[in-house]
Design a protein around this motif. Structure first.
Motif, mmCIF file in Angstrom:
data_model
loop_
_atom_site.group_PDB
_atom_site.id
_atom_site.type_symbol
_atom_site.label_atom_id
_atom_site.label_comp_id
_atom_site.label_asym_id
_atom_site.label_seq_id
_atom_site.Cartn_x
_atom_site.Cartn_y
_atom_site.Cartn_z
ATOM 1 N N ALA A 83 4.763 -5.170 -4.106
ATOM 2 C CA ALA A 83 4.696 -4.729 -5.498
ATOM 3 C C ALA A 83 3.961 -3.391 -5.624
ATOM 4 O O ALA A 83 4.405 -2.481 -6.338
ATOM 5 N N VAL A 84 2.847 -3.279 -4.937
ATOM 6 C CA VAL A 84 2.059 -2.040 -5.008
ATOM 7 C C VAL A 84 2.845 -0.876 -4.405
ATOM 8 O O VAL A 84 2.861 0.232 -4.951
ATOM 9 N N LYS A 85 3.524 -1.136 -3.302
ATOM 10 C CA LYS A 85 4.319 -0.082 -2.677
ATOM 11 C C LYS A 85 5.426 0.390 -3.607
ATOM 12 O O LYS A 85 5.651 1.608 -3.764
ATOM 13 N N GLN A 86 6.136 -0.536 -4.247
ATOM 14 C CA GLN A 86 7.207 -0.134 -5.157
ATOM 15 C C GLN A 86 6.660 0.644 -6.351
ATOM 16 O O GLN A 86 7.285 1.598 -6.815
ATOM 17 N N SER A 87 5.508 0.247 -6.847
ATOM 18 C CA SER A 87 4.943 0.907 -8.028
ATOM 19 C C SER A 87 4.540 2.340 -7.741
ATOM 20 O O SER A 87 4.548 3.189 -8.645
ATOM 21 N N GLY A 88 4.147 2.611 -6.488
ATOM 22 C CA GLY A 88 3.674 3.943 -6.145
ATOM 23 C C GLY A 88 2.344 4.294 -6.777
ATOM 24 O O GLY A 88 1.949 5.467 -6.817
ATOM 25 N N ILE A 89 1.628 3.291 -7.255
ATOM 26 C CA ILE A 89 0.369 3.541 -7.954
ATOM 27 C C ILE A 89 -0.694 4.048 -6.988
ATOM 28 O O ILE A 89 -0.773 3.621 -5.832
ATOM 29 N N GLU A 90 -1.482 4.986 -7.443
ATOM 30 C CA GLU A 90 -2.580 5.524 -6.641
ATOM 31 C C GLU A 90 -3.881 4.937 -7.170
ATOM 32 O O GLU A 90 -4.239 5.118 -8.334
ATOM 33 N N TRP A 91 -4.584 4.210 -6.312
ATOM 34 C CA TRP A 91 -5.805 3.544 -6.743
ATOM 35 C C TRP A 91 -6.965 4.539 -6.717
ATOM 36 O O TRP A 91 -7.725 4.625 -5.770
ATOM 37 N N THR A 92 -7.093 5.307 -7.771
ATOM 38 C CA THR A 92 -8.211 6.229 -7.890
ATOM 39 C C THR A 92 -9.504 5.443 -8.109
ATOM 40 O O THR A 92 -9.488 4.246 -8.441
ATOM 41 N N GLU A 93 -10.620 6.126 -7.961
ATOM 42 C CA GLU A 93 -11.908 5.458 -8.157
ATOM 43 C C GLU A 93 -12.025 4.896 -9.566
ATOM 44 O O GLU A 93 -12.492 3.771 -9.775
ATOM 45 N N ALA A 94 -11.586 5.660 -10.552
ATOM 46 C CA ALA A 94 -11.666 5.206 -11.941
ATOM 47 C C ALA A 94 -10.768 4.002 -12.181
ATOM 48 O O ALA A 94 -11.147 3.058 -12.905
#
Length: 416
Positions: A83-94
């Motif tokens: 799921a995370v890979k498909q979303s392409g979301i970048e887990w920034t510190e914030a």
């Protein structure tokens, strides 16, 4: 209040060990119910389940990690990774600081507990495995996902029997919509195939000896399944700002309690949950074209659910398409709502309604269009996913196609 979209999904199930394989089986109406092979079931009245096939834990996790991971938690992590890979979301510190992980599981790592009890009471050992507690705790899936991605916001597990992961997705939806969490990983996982659990279900006399035939007059009970599914939820404006492609929008959630009986469902409670989800969505009942039914293939559930749908939708019930994908992936208990949420979203995206497999003869008290046996090409604007649990606990999710019907956005007005 934010609009909330799904930007990533992950699945591991009897129908396939990723989203693509899962949908391929659903869209072709291919059940994954067969004889149990992972354990000896010679002493059981039933022999069939929907097991995850071709899964080798060592291909996904190093040995040092597997020591802390019960099978259900492995499923949670594998689904979250996809799921995370498909979303392409970048887990920034914030983002990490407040992102949520909300999961559902009915059993948790009870298989690990069973192994310990076996050593104590059968082999007369004086101690159990030192990691029995971290292996068996129901929140292990949520905790491992939180650790994997460094997510420090709300993280917890809901256990409401067969509604667990639907409740989890609904709670995550509320957190993201309200702005409490800027994003969420949510869903559920379950590992049902261990002898103690199978014996417990055998004692209830609700398991079919052959297969799962929801809504069919000759249905003989449910078939247990296993697996997991996870979703990444984000505010629409955040997803669009980073160039993500929304897979669908989650627009409503309804939850109720029957407050009447521990194991006998009430159509009133189920109807109230559906009505709440529809009201929450802001859509008219007529905008819903499909329902992924709870559809367990028990006499009590299927007739009760039919009555509830008719009460909520009135004459429009005759124009609704309804199917139970449990006829293919089995009843995964606490993971059912998550698997069926993914099935619902893929239905909206691909314009194919998955069938109710194994259907033979209509039950006069289940007189809805249950899409018997063959998938149906049809684009619908919105759908419901129903989850109804022992204890009289009901959770219903409402999803809407992100664009309809020719690619225009359904969400032009974004409120922050």
């Amino acid at each position: 209040m934010h609009r909330v979209v799904i930007t990533g999904m992950g699945v591991i199930s009897a129908l396939g060990n990723n989203q693509e394989a899962f949908w391929s089986s659903l869209a072709s109406g291919t059940p994954a119910i067969s004889e149990i092979t992972s354990i000896d079931v010679s002493d059981l009245r039933f022999k069939n389940a929907a097991e995850v096939k071709g899964y080798v834990p060592e291909q996904h996790f190093p040995a040092k990690d597997l020591a802390f991971l019960d099978r259900f938690a492995q499923f949670a992590l594998i689904a979250a990774e996809e799921a995370v890979k498909q979303s392409g979301i970048e887990w920034t510190e914030a983002l990490r600081e407040d992102a949520a992980v909300i999961t559902g599981s009915s059993l948790g790592g009870r298989a690990a507990e069973e192994a310990g009890y076996w050593e104590l009471f059968h082999h007369n050992r004086t101690r159990v495995h030192p990691l029995t507690i971290p292996l068996s705790m129901s929140n292990a899936g949520a905790s491992h996902i939180s650790i994997r991605y460094g997510l420090q916001g709300p993280a917890y597990t809901i256990s409401t029997a067969c509604s667990s992961s639907a409740h989890a997705i609904g709670q995550a939806f509320h957190l993201v919509r309200s702005g409490i969490a800027p994003a969420a990983i949510t869903g559920g996982s379950e590992a049902t195939v261990f002898i103690g659990n199978l014996k417990a279900w055998e004692a209830m006399r609700v398991i079919s000896k052959d297969t799962c035939r929801p809504f069919s007059a000759d249905r003989s009970g449910l078939i247990l399944g296993e697996g997991g599914a996870m979703l990444v939820l984000e505010p629409l404006e955040a997803a669009l700002a980073r160039g993500a492609t929304p897979l669908a929008e989650i627009v409503g959630f309804g939850m109720t309690s029957d407050a009447s009986h521990l194991t006998q469902p009430s159509h009133i409670g189920a109807a109230r949950a559906m009505s709440k989800a529809i009201r929450d969505s802001g859509l008219a009942p007529e905008q819903f074209g499909y329902i992924n039914a709870h559809g367990t293939a028990t006499v009590a559930n299927d007739r009760t659910e039919t009555a509830a749908i008719r009460e909520v939708f009135g004459p429009h019930a005759n124009h609704l398409a309804i199917s139970s994908t449990k006829s293919m992936h089995g009843h995964t208990l606490g993971a059912a709502g998550a698997l069926e949420a993914v099935a619902s979203i893929l239905t909206l995206r691909n314009g194919i309604l998955p069938p109710t497999a194994n259907y033979t003869t209509q039950d006069p008290e289940c007189d809805l269009d249950v899409i018997p046996n063959e998938p149906r090409p049809k684009q619908v604007e919105a759908c419901l996913s129903n989850s109804f649990a022992f204890g009289g606990l009901n959770a219903v999710l409402a999803f809407r196609a992100y664009s309809w019907p020719g690619g225009e956005s359904l969400t032009p007005n974004i409120s922050a």
